[in-house]
Design an enzyme around this catalytic site. Sequence first.
Site, PDB file in Angstrom:
ATOM      1  N   PHE A 103       0.736  -1.246  -0.088  1.00 28.55           N
ATOM      2  CA  PHE A 103       0.011  -0.167   0.219  1.00 28.55           C
ATOM      3  C   PHE A 103       0.950   1.130   0.021  1.00 28.55           C
ATOM      4  O   PHE A 103       2.050   1.284   0.111  1.00 28.55           O
ATOM      5  CB  PHE A 103      -1.176   0.115   1.178  1.00 28.55           C
ATOM      6  CG  PHE A 103      -0.482   0.088   2.372  1.00 28.55           C
ATOM      7  CD1 PHE A 103      -1.460  -0.362   3.486  1.00 28.55           C
ATOM      8  CD2 PHE A 103       0.731   0.381   2.814  1.00 28.55           C
ATOM      9  CE1 PHE A 103      -1.067  -0.095   4.744  1.00 28.55           C
ATOM     10  CE2 PHE A 103       1.271   0.515   4.212  1.00 28.55           C
ATOM     11  CZ  PHE A 103       0.344   0.314   5.059  1.00 28.55           C
ATOM     12  N   GLU A 104       0.249   2.307  -0.164  1.00 31.54           N
ATOM     13  CA  GLU A 104       0.865   3.825  -0.336  1.00 31.54           C
ATOM     14  C   GLU A 104       1.746   3.646  -1.611  1.00 31.54           C
ATOM     15  O   GLU A 104       2.772   4.239  -1.491  1.00 31.54           O
ATOM     16  CB  GLU A 104       1.837   4.075   0.829  1.00 31.54           C
ATOM     17  CG  GLU A 104       0.893   4.395   2.072  1.00 31.54           C
ATOM     18  CD  GLU A 104      -0.109   5.595   1.921  1.00 31.54           C
ATOM     19  OE1 GLU A 104       0.109   6.342   1.120  1.00 31.54           O
ATOM     20  OE2 GLU A 104      -1.211   5.432   2.821  1.00 31.54           O
ATOM     21  N   GLY A 105       1.388   2.936  -2.587  1.00 29.81           N
ATOM     22  CA  GLY A 105       2.170   2.694  -3.962  1.00 29.81           C
ATOM     23  C   GLY A 105       2.916   1.559  -3.627  1.00 29.81           C
ATOM     24  O   GLY A 105       3.832   1.462  -2.767  1.00 29.81           O
TER      25      GLY A 105
END
Length: 292
Positions: A103-105
Amino acid sequence: GTIKHKLAQMVIKAYAHESAIYRVSQDVDILLDNYKAEGCDYGQAAIDAISHYAVEDAILKVYGSEMLDYVADEGVQIHGGMGYSAEMNVDKAYRDSRINRIFEGTNEINRLLVVESATKRALKGDYDLFGPAEALYNNLDAINDSAKANENYFEQKLRFIKNYKKAVMLAIYSTNKALGKTFMSEQEVVNNLSNMIMDLYIAESLVLRVQKLENLKGANSINRDIIDVFVYDAASNIRKNAKDAIYSSIEGELAEKLNKAIKTLTHVAGVNVKDARRRIADKLIADNVYKF
């Protein structure tokens, strides 16, 4: 000895990552204050300041999540079979850590972002990457390690860091020149370059942090042990990623000349990493808590 090696690596990776966090946080705060002084409202100033350091943010995300995975994984290993039991806190850490690389890229996307953003900012004129890189590329035979007599501890370490920067610039410029418009689509090469940039940035942040601390509080042998191991390991990592990127993009005599230059720029003094790691681990064990 094997367990101390694992514990020391946990400390080294965590301390180095902390160093980069402090560095970026201060850089963002300084830029935020500058934007506010120019009349920007706080919300827009915060967005602009954080966006300016997108490359560094991506580095922190990738390195931090992979550092956490290493610490959690080795924590399970040290506990043995009990480490895989829900009765142990390390079991929860192991399960919880894995999502951070997604997550968060995802880390894969962020690795690409590091190189893409860095090269775009250079092309926009935010800083001069391609000028010095072209000068290195055109004078490969003249490249040396710039060693000087009677260097003090930090002069030597910062010279190593400066040479790593030259290696990174040379690798980016030569592969970009060879691949042209297909540069960003050659993701394996871009990943090599991204790894080089991350090792460089984290290593420099670590050295600058400890240098600043010593100016305030005096020399700390354990902090120097952390620097010694990390900077020494970074040299090998940067050299390997540079070789992979160059041989994947360039052939013949030019590839050999480039890699000879990279070898020169990643030459560092030898370090007794065994004893350094043991001292770091001994402090961790004596304190019975992370206290660095």
